[in-house]
Design an enzyme around this catalytic site. Structure first.
Site, short mmCIF file in Angstrom:
data_model
loop_
_atom_site.label_atom_id
_atom_site.label_comp_id
_atom_site.label_asym_id
_atom_site.label_seq_id
_atom_site.Cartn_x
_atom_site.Cartn_y
_atom_site.Cartn_z
N HIS A 1 41.20 42.73 34.55
CA HIS A 1 41.86 41.87 33.57
C HIS A 1 42.76 40.89 34.31
O HIS A 1 43.35 41.23 35.32
CB HIS A 1 42.69 42.70 32.59
CG HIS A 1 43.02 41.93 31.35
ND1 HIS A 1 44.12 41.12 31.26
CD2 HIS A 1 42.35 41.81 30.18
CE1 HIS A 1 44.12 40.55 30.07
NE2 HIS A 1 43.06 40.94 29.40
N ASP B 1 37.32 46.31 26.35
CA ASP B 1 35.94 46.04 25.97
C ASP B 1 34.98 47.11 26.44
O ASP B 1 33.89 47.27 25.88
CB ASP B 1 35.50 44.68 26.53
CG ASP B 1 36.15 43.56 25.76
OD1 ASP B 1 36.46 43.78 24.57
OD2 ASP B 1 36.38 42.50 26.33
N1 CMC Z 1 33.87 43.88 39.13
C1 CMC Z 1 33.96 43.75 40.48
N2 CMC Z 1 34.91 43.03 41.10
C2 CMC Z 1 35.82 42.40 40.33
C3 CMC Z 1 35.79 42.50 38.92
C4 CMC Z 1 34.79 43.27 38.33
N3 CMC Z 1 34.71 43.40 36.99
N4 CMC Z 1 36.82 41.78 38.39
C5 CMC Z 1 37.46 41.24 39.44
N5 CMC Z 1 36.87 41.62 40.60
C6 CMC Z 1 37.33 41.31 41.96
C7 CMC Z 1 37.01 39.86 42.32
O1 CMC Z 1 35.76 39.76 42.98
C8 CMC Z 1 38.16 39.50 43.21
O2 CMC Z 1 37.91 40.05 44.50
P1 CMC Z 1 38.42 39.28 45.84
O3 CMC Z 1 39.92 39.26 45.72
O4 CMC Z 1 37.91 40.12 46.94
O5 CMC Z 1 37.83 37.91 45.78
C9 CMC Z 1 39.35 40.27 42.63
O6 CMC Z 1 38.76 41.39 41.95
C10 CMC Z 1 40.18 39.46 41.64
O7 CMC Z 1 39.31 38.87 40.69
P2 CMC Z 1 39.57 37.49 39.94
O8 CMC Z 1 38.27 36.91 39.50
O9 CMC Z 1 40.47 36.63 40.78
O10 CMC Z 1 40.41 37.97 38.70
P3 CMC Z 1 40.65 37.14 37.39
O11 CMC Z 1 42.01 37.50 36.96
O12 CMC Z 1 40.35 35.70 37.58
O13 CMC Z 1 39.53 37.73 36.42
C11 CMC Z 1 38.42 38.92 34.73
C12 CMC Z 1 39.77 38.61 35.39
C13 CMC Z 1 38.68 39.77 33.48
C14 CMC Z 1 37.72 37.62 34.30
C15 CMC Z 1 37.54 39.71 35.76
O14 CMC Z 1 38.18 40.91 36.12
C16 CMC Z 1 36.14 39.95 35.23
O15 CMC Z 1 35.28 39.09 35.38
N6 CMC Z 1 35.90 41.17 34.62
C17 CMC Z 1 34.62 41.45 33.99
C18 CMC Z 1 34.59 40.78 32.63
C19 CMC Z 1 35.43 41.49 31.61
O16 CMC Z 1 35.39 42.71 31.48
N7 CMC Z 1 36.22 40.69 30.84
C20 CMC Z 1 37.00 41.21 29.72
C21 CMC Z 1 38.47 41.07 29.89
S1 CMC Z 1 39.35 42.02 28.65
C22 CMC Z 1 39.00 41.23 27.13
C23 CMC Z 1 39.67 39.94 26.97
O17 CMC Z 1 40.92 39.93 26.97
O18 CMC Z 1 38.97 38.91 26.79
#
Ligand code: CMC
Length: 431
Positions: free
Chosen positions: A308, A366
């Site tokens: 998240h 989710d």
């Molecule tokens: N699986 C594997 N690696 C992950 C994941 C994941 N689900 N999420 C983040 N990472 C890794 C990412 O590769 C990065 O690694 P590094 O630092 O080595 O590059 C690190 O964790 C930080 O990720 P980020 O993309 O900078 O984090 P963010 O804050 O931009 O993204 C997120 C948050 C929710 C979009 C992401 O965690 C994600 O894509 N999760 C899967 C989709 C999901 O479940 N979304 C629902 C969120 S809850 C409902 C809502 O509020 O909408």
């Protein structure tokens, strides 16, 4: 507007600029950069808005490190335990918990708006049967501005109020109609003797040929899903609603914009994507392959339903949802389902594996809501529409708050332009 509580000094080149600071009731102080361009001729740069507060708000507060979510100051776990969705709607819309009379009046008024204009049924029939329900709901919500002309004037407080009630009341009907349309079954009219969640379940699962009794445990679980998703501060879809609303667009158009944004798999579409992923993994022995892919920097695959942007400890909604998932699965006697086994094992690995632990990638709301909705019999394509239904009250509360703010003006971000500098047009024969 918050009172100035300090000053930050920004120095660059030969300039030193004093910027006002404000302290919120909860959360980090903010530096007001609105005068920065005028005073210093520079913009701030924050793609993804990780350090930007885009508005002041009194509705929802998240502490990502503590794993805390408050609606108007009330912790989400208390609301999920003791309250119910329509009371939470009142709280979000008006700022305080209702008295018994206020709640009764509010429930009456919402209940009296559950039916949609009969001509909307024909509107649904213009969509292909295999259309994704989110595509239908985005279109139908936008089209409400063509059906309800008497609640489009955003400068009339009474019209804003009617639009808000209409959307909260009609979203379950619209979402259920989108579902029924995809199955080829006839639309089921709302039944106002039922509570909000039971009514929604009935509109989805009843068929005219048979009776349908709503199970109170399922209705309670549904209500919790609505409550837990009702608002979530300035997330992507809420910010979309605010930005659309800042131009003076009508309320139905603004909420349609929010629904469109929610659809993406990084946001509300994650519940559908999470269950699709569990099914794709299929069996527990294949989990290591997917975990390895999630860790591989060269593979864009992510474990859906994990991580998240704001919660870096745990998602407090996930905690309540996990408990609900256990209740529902127990009631329905679902234990040996292969998808559930994969979910449980994946959850265990992610909570122990160093990659997920060190990056604080916990199962989010989710992950569990998808498991519950699947057990209830909803197809995955209905997961995000149910999220949209729940979030409608949050979007509306934020939209109303924005319009009531006297300092509100059109949202208009700037950019860091990295394109070509001005150049002369070249006729096609000379290129
Ligand atoms: N699986 C594997 N690696 C992950 C994941 C994941 N689900 N999420 C983040 N990472 C890794 C990412 O590769 C990065 O690694 P590094 O630092 O080595 O590059 C690190 O964790 C930080 O990720 P980020 O993309 O900078 O984090 P963010 O804050 O931009 O993204 C997120 C948050 C929710 C979009 C992401 O965690 C994600 O894509 N999760 C899967 C989709 C999901 O479940 N979304 C629902 C969120 S809850 C409902 C809502 O509020 O909408």
């Amino acid at each position: 507007m918050a009172k100035k509580t300090g000053t930050a000094t920004l120095s660059f080149g030969d300039k030193s600029i004093a910027l006002p600071m404000y302290s919120p009731t909860l959360g980090p102080d903010v530096i007001d950069v609105t005068g920065l361009y005028k005073l210093g001729g520079v913009f701030t740069y924050d793609p993804g808005y990780t350090s930007t507060a885009s508005c002041d708000s009194t509705i929802t507060y998240i502490d990502g490190d503590l794993g805390e979510l408050l609606y108007r100051g009330y912790p989400i776990d208390q609301l999920a335990e003791k309250s119910h969705f329509l009371e939470v709607c009142y709280l979000l819309l008006y700022g305080n918990l209702p008295s018994a009379n206020e709640l009764e009046d509010f429930e009456d008024v919402v209940t009296n708006h559950t039916m949609v204009h009969e001509q909307m049924a024909s509107f649904f029939k213009g969509f292909r049967r295999d259309a994704h329900p989110m595509a239908i709901i985005t279109g139908v919500m936008g089209a409400m501005s063509a059906f309800y002309h008497d609640s489009l004037d955003i400068n009339d407080e009474n019209q804003r109020e009617i639009a808000a009630i209409r959307m909260i009341a009609k979203m379950p009907t619209i979402a259920a109609m989108a579902y029924k349309y995809s199955t080829g079954q006839p639309f089921i009219y709302p039944k106002n003797a039922l509570d909000y969640s039971s009514n929604f379940l009935r509109m989805c699962f009843k068929v005219p040929a048979e009776d349908y009794e709503v199970n109170p445990i399922l209705s309670r679980a549904m209500d919790r899903i609505f409550t837990l998703h009702a608002d979530h501060e300035q997330n992507a879809s809420t910010s979309t609603v605010r930005l659309a609303g800042s131009s003076g667009a009508n309320p139905f158009a603004c909420i349609a914009a929010g629904i469109a944004c929610l659809w993406g798999p990084a946001h509300g579409g994650a519940n559908e994507a999470a269950l699709d992923m569990l099914r794709e993994i299929g069996t527990v022995d294949r989990i290591p392959e997917y975990v390895a892919r999630a860790k591989d920097k060269d593979d864009p695959f992510r474990l859906m339903g994990f991580g998240h942007r704001v919660y870096k400890n745990f998602d407090p909604r996930a905690k309540v949802m996990k408990q609900s998932a256990d209740e529902v699965l127990d009631l329905l006697g679902i234990e040996n389902n292969e998808t559930l086994k994969v979910a449980k094992e994946l959850e265990r690995i992610a909570l122990e594996d160093d990659y997920f632990v060190s990056k604080k990638l916990y199962p989010n709301v989710d992950f569990y809501s998808g498991i519950i909705l699947d057990a209830m019999g909803f197809p995955t394509s209905m997961f995000t529409p149910i999220f949209a239904l729940s979030r409608t009250v949050g979007w509306i509360s934020q939209w109303k708050e924005m319009l009531g703010d006297p300092s509100q003006r059109i949202g208009r971000p700037r950019q860091l332009y990295m394109g070509d500098i001005a150049r002369d047009y070249v006729d096609v024969e000379n290129r």
